[in-house]
Design an enzyme around this catalytic site. Structure first.
Site, PDB file in Angstrom:
ATOM      1  N   LYS A 244      -7.440  80.406  52.869  1.00  8.80           N
ATOM      2  CA  LYS A 244      -6.341  79.893  52.458  1.00  8.80           C
ATOM      3  C   LYS A 244      -5.409  78.277  52.377  1.00  8.80           C
ATOM      4  O   LYS A 244      -5.077  78.440  54.092  1.00  8.80           O
ATOM      5  CB  LYS A 244      -5.567  80.925  52.208  1.00  8.80           C
ATOM      6  CG  LYS A 244      -4.285  81.010  51.046  1.00  8.80           C
ATOM      7  CD  LYS A 244      -4.131  82.555  51.724  1.00  8.80           C
ATOM      8  CE  LYS A 244      -1.806  82.338  50.925  1.00  8.80           C
ATOM      9  NZ  LYS A 244      -1.176  83.798  50.909  1.00  8.80           N
ATOM     10  N   ASP A 249       4.567  77.974  49.686  1.00  7.15           N
ATOM     11  CA  ASP A 249       3.654  79.328  48.994  1.00  7.15           C
ATOM     12  C   ASP A 249       6.235  79.970  48.746  1.00  7.15           C
ATOM     13  O   ASP A 249       6.664  80.110  49.955  1.00  7.15           O
ATOM     14  CB  ASP A 249       3.367  80.347  49.555  1.00  7.15           C
ATOM     15  CG  ASP A 249       3.943  81.334  48.786  1.00  7.15           C
ATOM     16  OD1 ASP A 249       3.590  81.713  47.266  1.00  7.15           O
ATOM     17  OD2 ASP A 249       2.648  82.608  49.416  1.00  7.15           O
ATOM     18  N   LYS A 256      10.642  83.485  46.374  1.00  4.51           N
ATOM     19  CA  LYS A 256      10.406  84.718  47.432  1.00  4.51           C
ATOM     20  C   LYS A 256      12.119  84.268  47.418  1.00  4.51           C
ATOM     21  O   LYS A 256      12.984  83.477  47.227  1.00  4.51           O
ATOM     22  CB  LYS A 256       9.703  83.938  48.079  1.00  4.51           C
ATOM     23  CG  LYS A 256       8.608  84.272  48.610  1.00  4.51           C
ATOM     24  CD  LYS A 256       8.017  83.606  50.021  1.00  4.51           C
ATOM     25  CE  LYS A 256       6.552  83.890  49.766  1.00  4.51           C
ATOM     26  NZ  LYS A 256       6.228  84.961  50.591  1.00  4.51           N
ATOM     27  N   ASP A 267       1.898  79.115  55.272  1.00  2.00           N
ATOM     28  CA  ASP A 267       0.513  79.307  54.274  1.00  2.00           C
ATOM     29  C   ASP A 267      -0.553  78.643  54.281  1.00  2.00           C
ATOM     30  O   ASP A 267      -1.618  79.168  53.386  1.00  2.00           O
ATOM     31  CB  ASP A 267       1.001  79.768  53.133  1.00  2.00           C
ATOM     32  CG  ASP A 267       0.828  81.088  52.478  1.00  2.00           C
ATOM     33  OD1 ASP A 267      -0.334  82.143  52.592  1.00  2.00           O
ATOM     34  OD2 ASP A 267       1.196  81.041  51.180  1.00  2.00           O
ATOM     35  N   ASP A 326       2.944  85.670  43.283  1.00  2.00           N
ATOM     36  CA  ASP A 326       3.574  85.467  45.092  1.00  2.00           C
ATOM     37  C   ASP A 326       1.892  86.404  45.270  1.00  2.00           C
ATOM     38  O   ASP A 326       2.014  86.007  46.917  1.00  2.00           O
ATOM     39  CB  ASP A 326       5.065  86.485  45.155  1.00  2.00           C
ATOM     40  CG  ASP A 326       4.701  86.027  47.151  1.00  2.00           C
ATOM     41  OD1 ASP A 326       4.083  84.739  47.077  1.00  2.00           O
ATOM     42  OD2 ASP A 326       6.303  86.362  47.399  1.00  2.00           O
ATOM     43  N   GLU A 328      -0.149  84.797  45.269  1.00  2.64           N
ATOM     44  CA  GLU A 328      -1.343  83.457  44.565  1.00  2.64           C
ATOM     45  C   GLU A 328      -2.398  83.701  45.855  1.00  2.64           C
ATOM     46  O   GLU A 328      -3.582  82.830  44.782  1.00  2.64           O
ATOM     47  CB  GLU A 328      -0.383  82.523  44.301  1.00  2.64           C
ATOM     48  CG  GLU A 328      -0.040  81.622  46.042  1.00  2.64           C
ATOM     49  CD  GLU A 328       0.350  82.747  47.291  1.00  2.64           C
ATOM     50  OE1 GLU A 328       1.345  83.458  47.032  1.00  2.64           O
ATOM     51  OE2 GLU A 328       0.401  82.299  48.237  1.00  2.64           O
ATOM     52  N   ARG A 330      -5.035  85.904  47.282  1.00  4.45           N
ATOM     53  CA  ARG A 330      -6.004  85.747  46.465  1.00  4.45           C
ATOM     54  C   ARG A 330      -6.401  85.052  45.272  1.00  4.45           C
ATOM     55  O   ARG A 330      -7.815  85.844  45.022  1.00  4.45           O
ATOM     56  CB  ARG A 330      -6.118  87.532  46.168  1.00  4.45           C
ATOM     57  CG  ARG A 330      -5.026  87.664  45.190  1.00  4.45           C
ATOM     58  CD  ARG A 330      -4.289  89.079  45.377  1.00  4.45           C
ATOM     59  NE  ARG A 330      -3.441  89.002  47.282  1.00  4.45           N
ATOM     60  CZ  ARG A 330      -2.789  90.853  46.485  1.00  4.45           C
ATOM     61  NH1 ARG A 330      -3.026  91.769  46.106  1.00  4.45           N
ATOM     62  NH2 ARG A 330      -1.597  90.832  47.902  1.00  4.45           N
TER      63      ARG A 330
END
Ligand code: BES
Ligand code: ZN
Ligand code: ZN
Length: 479
Positions: A244, A249, A256, A267, A326, A328, A330
Site C-alpha cells: 500500500k 491519506d 480524518k 501510509d 478513509d 481507501e 483496501r
C-alpha cells in the site's frame, strides 16, 4: 556507518561490552567496582560510559533472547554517538556467543544509528564513523574471518533495505508523491539491477483498475503502479509482494479529524517496505523470482473526489459500495492483488498500514498476520521473530465476513460494526485474491509497527521499515 574487522584494539576507540545482569561480578568485567559505584545493574537499556578506560557497558537481562543483543546494541550506539569517539569496537562478554548473536548485534548497531536529519537546519555531525568487529572474544575464541565477512555483508544489506524504507516513510508528502516514489524506485532498480515498470492512470483505466483510480482521483498528484522484478535464471519459487503506497491519506471526503491526519505520510510504508526488500533481494541475488508491486496514490478531497455511496467495479469485476472514503487502502490493494494473481505466485504477500483497528488489537509494535493457510502464517511469524520483528496472527471467521455485506453491491468497503476492523479489512482483501491462490497468500497489517512517535528497540521515532526484515528473512529461508 562503516564496519571493519580487526584483531587488535587501539587506545582511542570505545569498547562496547555487554553485561548480563546476573553476571556483574564476573571475572571478565574489568570495571566491576566502577559499575557498582555507578549503581549499574545490567538491566535492559542501561548504559555506563567509563571514559577513563574507554569502555561502554550495556545491560542485557535475558541473554537467551537473541533479540536482546540487537536492541542492547541499538541502545549502546545511541549512547556512543553522543561522544567524540570515532570508532566503537565490539567486544562480547558471553562465551556462548555465536555468529547469530554477532549478526544480531551488528544489525542493532547499524539500525540503532539511524537518524532522519534532512529537514534540520543545524545538522550536528557525529564523530562516530566506524564499528570495529574483533575477531577474538574474551575467551580467545577466534572467529573465522570469512564467516564474519558474510555477516557484515548481510547486516549491511539489511540496514540498507530498512533505511530505504525508513527514509521514504519519513519524507514529507510534498517530497514523496506517487510520481516521486516511482522515480526513486526506478533509480534504485537501476543501481541494483532490478527491472522496473511504471504505469500511469491510462494503464489503470485500460486495465479496469477502477477502485485504485477512484482513490487517487481528487489529488493533483496522479497515481502510479510500480512493478519491480528480480528475475534470476531457473528460480526455485515465485514470490509476489504488494504494498500500500498512500503517499498521503487525508481520509478523502470522509475526512480524518485533524489529530488523526498528522503522520499520514506514513501510509506509504507498505510500498516503501516492498522497495527495500526488492533492493535486498537484488543485492543478495537470490535464486527466487520476486515481484514488487506498489500501489501509489494520494487520498485527497476535491470536486471530483470519490464519494461515500459510489459503487466501484474492481479489476476482477467485483463491485464495491463505498461507505467510507478513509477505507481507501483496501481499494488500491484490491486492484493490485488482482494484478498480482495474474503473475501466478507461489507466495503472495501484501503489506499495508491498513487499519487503526489493528493497532487497537495488537498495539504499536506488532504486525497483524492474516490469511487462510495456518502453516504459512506460522512460518511468517517465525521469520518475523528470527529477524527481530514482532508479529501475531489474527484469525478470519465466517461471522466477521458477513459484516462487509452490502445491500446494493457485492460488498461494502467497511464493516458494519466498529469491532474486528483489522480482520474485516483482511477478509475484504481476500475477495481480490483468486481462490486458487488463497493458500499462498498472507496479508500483513503493519499500521502499528510501521511508524511510531517515540524510539523503541532498534527504531528511532518515525518510520521503522516494518516488514522489511521479516519478509526478507522469509524469502531467504526459501532460497
Ligand atoms: N491509513 C489508515 C489506517 C491507519 C490508521 C494507519 C492509523 C496507521 C495508523 C486507513 O486508511 C484508515 O483510515 N482506515 C480506517 C478504516 C475505517 C474507515 C474502516 C481506520 O482504521 O479508521
Ligand atoms: Zn484511510
Ligand atoms: Zn490509509
Amino acid at each position: 556507518m562503516n564496519i571493519e574487522i580487526i584483531n587488535k584494539q587501539s587506545s582511542d576507540t570505545l569498547e562496547l561490552i555487554f553485561v548480563l545482569n546476573k553476571h556483574l561480578e564476573h571475572e571478565n568485567i574489568k570495571d566491576s567496582e566502577s559499575l557498582k559505584k555507578l549503581n549499574f545493574k545490567g538491566s535492559d537499556d542501561e548504559t555506563a560510559l567509563l571514559i577513563d578506560v574507554n569502555r561502554l557497558y550495556v545491560g542485557i537481562s535475558d541473554a537467551t533472547e537473541i533479540d536482546s543483543f540487537r536492541t542492547a546494541a541499538a541502545t549502546a550506539i545511541r549512547c556512543a554517538k553522543k561522544t567524540n569517539y570515532q570508532t566503537l569496537t565490539v567486544g562480547c562478554y558471553d562465551k556462548k556467543e555465536t555468529l547469530e548473536v554477532t549478526s544480531a548485534m551488528l544489525e542493532g548497531l547499524l539500525l540503532g544509528a539511524y537518524e532522519f536529519t534532512k529537514h534540520k537546519s543545524k545538522n550536528e555531525e557525529t564523530s562516530l564513523k566506524t564499528i570495529s568487529l574483533k575477531t577474538e572474544n574474551y575467551y580467545q575464541n577466534t572467529f573465522n574471518e570469512n564467516e564474519l565477512n558474510e555477516i557484515v555483508t548481510q547486516s549491511t544489506y539489511i540496514n540498507e533495505a530498512v533505511t530505504i524504507a525508513r527514509d521514504l516513510v519519513n519524507s514529507t508528502p510534498e517530497d514523496i508523491t506517487p510520481i516521486a516514489l516511482a522515480a526513486k524506485s526506478q533509480q534504485l532498480a537501476k543501481e541494483v539491477g532490478l527491472e522496473c515498470e511504471i504505469y500511469d492512470q491510462n494503464f489503470l483505466v485500460e486495465n479496469n483498475m477502477n477502485a485504485f483510480l477512484a482513490v487517487s482521483r481528487a489529488s493533483v498528484n496522479p497515481p502510479r503502479l510500480i512493478h519491480l522484478k528480480h528475475l534470476p535464471k531457473n528460480p526455485k519459487k515465485r514470490v509476489v509482494l504488494v504494498g500500500k503506497g498512500l503517499t498521503y491519506d487525508s481520509g478523502g471526503l470522509s475526512l480524518k479529524p485533524a489529530d488523526s491526519m498528522v503522520s499520514m505520510k506514513m501510509d506509504k510504508a507498505g510500498a516503501c517496505a516492498v522497495l527495500g526488500i526488492m533492493v535486498m533481494i537484488a543485492r543478495l541475488d537470490l535464486p527466487i523470482e520476486v515481484h514488487g508491486i506498489m500501489g501509489a496514490a494520494e487520498n485527497m478531497i476535491g470536486g471530483n473526489a470519490y464519494k461515500p455511496d459510489d459503487v466501484l467495479v474492481a479489476k476482477n469485476g467485483k463491485t464495491i459500495e463505498v461507505r467510507n472514503t478513509d477505507a481507501e487502502g483496501r481499494l488500491v490493494l484490491a486492484d493490485c492483488l488482482v494484478y498480482a494473481c495474474e503473475l501466478e505466485p507461489d507466495y503472495l504477500f501484501d503489506m499495508a498500514t491498513l487499519t487503526g483497528a489493528c493497532v487497537v488489537a495488537l498495539g504499536h509494535y506488532t504486525t497483524g498476520i492474516m490469511g487462510y493457510n495456518s502453516r504459512l502464517k506460522h512460518n511468517m511469524v517465525k521469520a518475523a521473530n528470527e529477524s527481530g520483528e514482532l508479529a501475531s496472527t489474527l484469525q478470519f471467521n465466517k461471522y466477521l465476513k458477513k459484516l462487509i455485506k452490502s445491500n446494493i453491491a457485492d460488498m461494502s468497503n467497511i464493516g458494519s460494526s466498529r469491532y474486528g476492523g483489522a480482520i474485516t479489512a483482511g477478509m475484504f482483501l481476500s475477495e481480490f485474491v483468486d481462490e486458487k491462490y488463497h493458500d499462498n497468500w498472507l496479508h500483513l497489517d503493519i499500521a502499528g509497527p510501521a511508524y511510531n512517535d517515540s524510539a523503541w528497540g532498534v527504531n528511532e521515532a518515525g518510520g521503522t521499515g516494518a516488514g522489511v526484515r521479516m519478509i526478507s528473512k522469509f524469502i531467504q529461508n526459501l532460497a
